[in-house]
Design an enzyme around this catalytic site. Structure first.
Site, PDB file in Angstrom:
ATOM      1  N   GLY A  51     101.611  48.120  92.845  1.00 37.38           N
ATOM      2  CA  GLY A  51     100.286  48.308  93.741  1.00 37.38           C
ATOM      3  C   GLY A  51     100.477  47.103  94.624  1.00 37.38           C
ATOM      4  O   GLY A  51     100.464  46.109  94.150  1.00 37.38           O
ATOM      5  N   GLN A 195     102.293  57.364  88.313  1.00 36.11           N
ATOM      6  CA  GLN A 195     100.914  56.535  88.584  1.00 36.11           C
ATOM      7  C   GLN A 195      99.785  57.300  88.653  1.00 36.11           C
ATOM      8  O   GLN A 195      98.755  56.955  88.192  1.00 36.11           O
ATOM      9  CB  GLN A 195     101.119  55.809  89.943  1.00 36.11           C
ATOM     10  CG  GLN A 195     102.188  54.901  89.765  1.00 36.11           C
ATOM     11  CD  GLN A 195     103.767  54.983  90.330  1.00 36.11           C
ATOM     12  OE1 GLN A 195     104.092  56.051  90.005  1.00 36.11           O
ATOM     13  NE2 GLN A 195     104.343  53.972  90.557  1.00 36.11           N
ATOM     14  N   ASP A 236     101.658  50.404 101.221  1.00 32.88           N
ATOM     15  CA  ASP A 236     102.576  49.274 100.961  1.00 32.88           C
ATOM     16  C   ASP A 236     102.723  48.456 101.989  1.00 32.88           C
ATOM     17  O   ASP A 236     102.903  47.132 102.103  1.00 32.88           O
ATOM     18  CB  ASP A 236     103.529  49.730 100.065  1.00 32.88           C
ATOM     19  CG  ASP A 236     103.538  50.086  98.748  1.00 32.88           C
ATOM     20  OD1 ASP A 236     102.864  51.070  98.608  1.00 32.88           O
ATOM     21  OD2 ASP A 236     103.306  49.499  97.774  1.00 32.88           O
ATOM     22  N   LYS A 247     104.011  55.403  98.515  1.00 40.44           N
ATOM     23  CA  LYS A 247     104.660  55.936  97.573  1.00 40.44           C
ATOM     24  C   LYS A 247     105.568  57.155  98.001  1.00 40.44           C
ATOM     25  O   LYS A 247     104.955  58.071  98.543  1.00 40.44           O
ATOM     26  CB  LYS A 247     103.658  56.130  96.287  1.00 40.44           C
ATOM     27  CG  LYS A 247     104.185  56.788  95.183  1.00 40.44           C
ATOM     28  CD  LYS A 247     105.450  56.120  94.515  1.00 40.44           C
ATOM     29  CE  LYS A 247     105.209  54.497  94.350  1.00 40.44           C
ATOM     30  NZ  LYS A 247     106.432  53.767  93.917  1.00 40.44           N
TER      31      LYS A 247
HETATM   32  O1  MRU Z   1     105.597  51.588  93.141  1.00 45.69           O
HETATM   33  P1  MRU Z   1     104.061  51.050  93.229  1.00 45.69           P
HETATM   34  O2  MRU Z   1     103.414  51.883  92.002  1.00 45.69           O
HETATM   35  O3  MRU Z   1     103.595  49.555  93.239  1.00 45.69           O
HETATM   36  O4  MRU Z   1     103.387  51.907  94.609  1.00 45.69           O
HETATM   37  C1  MRU Z   1     102.351  51.658  94.741  1.00 45.69           C
HETATM   38  C2  MRU Z   1     101.796  52.528  95.873  1.00 45.69           C
HETATM   39  O5  MRU Z   1     102.590  53.176  96.626  1.00 45.69           O
HETATM   40  C3  MRU Z   1     100.456  52.516  96.317  1.00 45.69           C
HETATM   41  O6  MRU Z   1     100.118  53.742  96.565  1.00 45.69           O
HETATM   42  C4  MRU Z   1     100.180  51.449  97.190  1.00 45.69           C
HETATM   43  O7  MRU Z   1     100.660  49.971  96.833  1.00 45.69           O
HETATM   44  C5  MRU Z   1      98.897  51.182  97.656  1.00 45.69           C
HETATM   45  S1  MRU Z   1      98.137  50.338  96.455  1.00 45.69           S
HETATM   46  C6  MRU Z   1      96.520  49.830  96.759  1.00 45.69           C
END
Ligand code: MRU
Length: 345
Positions: A51, A195, A236, A247
């Site tokens: 995240g 997730q 991200d 994601k």
């Molecule tokens: O691969 P991850 O689990 O780190 O990806 C996280 C995401 O894509 C979340 O939706 C994004 O970071 C927003 S978190 C507040």
């Protein structure tokens, strides 16, 4: 801490860093302890912590840990040793800009100290952590006040686990649920790391917020039924023109939402806005191992000869975003001019 916010995945113990091992949820709640940057960088790469905002906060604490270790090793050469740790942390994951944002803040803090830097760096990491939580509560209020539907859909995990606490998109959902607006949250399972089913459902069930899981492929049918009002996601990295890296699967949701007249909200702190990156095509998208798709819990799911394409993120064009919410305010139909003005405030 309210009932709708009971998890802290990143904890400073007073002496070292403790991370909730998100790979083991929902069946096991296990914490791992860290005293150096190399261990933390591996934890970020291996998805112990994930995240965008959580990655940035974790890296900030890691810089403080590294500085303490390197200063103990050599009060003369600690800066050169620490530089190598900063590089290792920067290489842990490429897409979440919060990582680079936090490392830059730690560098700026470092520039102001020439003796033992630990206390100053720890204080800075704690400030980054506290301000992220405060930003999440503010975004929860701002975004939550826009929600006018009983049922919403979210993707991946954007809650306390993905941030310093409370969450971005999940913070908006928490706010709107607490005020009695939302009655049901649909959560995409979010392949391949799940997730949604492992983390978002876990957080919502613990908060006693009703949650229904769907496979990503079910989202269009759900929208077609007509009872979904909003898709609410995190980010991200948001480029200068408003394109949103999030994601993998987010882009499909945005296309489907526009087709079905469902509104699409992106919730991200200003630390996720990257005006150095002009547009989505310039955002580095992390490619992850094929095994994440081809295997499940050590078992092959496909023929060995099959290959897999496994980008961890996709980019949603700004034109498909109805509203972008940061702690500074709300931007309807975000574009480069509106984002630049927003950040000047
Ligand atoms: O691969 P991850 O689990 O780190 O990806 C996280 C995401 O894509 C979340 O939706 C994004 O970071 C927003 S978190 C507040």
């Amino acid at each position: 801490m309210s009932r709708h916010d009971q998890v802290r995945a990143i904890q400073w113990t007073g002496d070292h860093l403790r991370l909730l091992d998100q790979r083991r949820l929902p069946t096991e709640v296990t914490y791992l302890e860290f005293e150096d940057a190399t261990g933390v960088a591996s934890a970020i790469a291996d998805m112990v912590v994930r995240g965008a905002p959580a990655i940035g906060i974790t890296a900030a604490y890691a810089v403080a840990l590294a500085a303490r270790q390197r200063y103990r090793e050599s009060a003369v050469e600690w800066q050169a040793l620490l530089e190598a740790d900063l590089q290792v942390l920067a290489a842990s994951r490429p897409t979440a800009v919060n990582l680079f944002w936090a490392l830059e803040l730690m560098r700026e803090c470092l520039a102001g100290v020439d003796n033992d830097p630990f206390d100053a760096l720890l204080q800075e990491a704690r400030r980054i952590h506290d301000e992220d939580i405060a930003a999440n509560y503010r975004m929860g209020e701002l975004g939550g006040s826009l929600i006018d539907a009983r049922k919403v859909l979210t993707h991946c995990n954007t809650g306390s686990l993905a941030t310093g606490g409370y969450g971005t998109a999940l913070g908006v959902i928490r706010n709107a649920y607490t005020r009695g607006v939302i009655e049901l949250v649909y959560a995409d399972e979010t392949r391949p790391w799940l997730q949604g089913s492992r983390l978002t459902a876990w957080e919502l069930v613990h908060d006693e917020i009703p949650v229904t899981l769907i496979c990503e492929g079910a989202a269009a049918s759900l929208m077609h039924r007509g009872d979904l009002g909003w898709v609410i996601v995190g980010a991200d990295r948001v480029a200068a023109n408003g394109d949103v890296a999030n994601k993998i699967g987010t882009y499909s949701l945005a296309v489907n939402a526009r087709h079905h007249g469902v509104k699409f909200m992106v919730v991200a702190p200003s630390s996720t806005l990257d005006v150095q990156t002009a547009c989505g095509d310039d955002i580095p998208v992390e490619m992850r191992p094929a095994g994440e798709i081809c295997e499940f819990q050590g078992r092959m799911l496909t023929e060995k000869a099959a290959t897999a394409w496994n980008p961890a993120f996709d980019v949603t064009p700004a034109q498909l975003v109805d509203v972008l919410v940061t702690e500074k305010g709300v931007i309807w139909q975000p574009d480069a001019a509106k984002i630049a003005a927003h950040l000047r405030n």
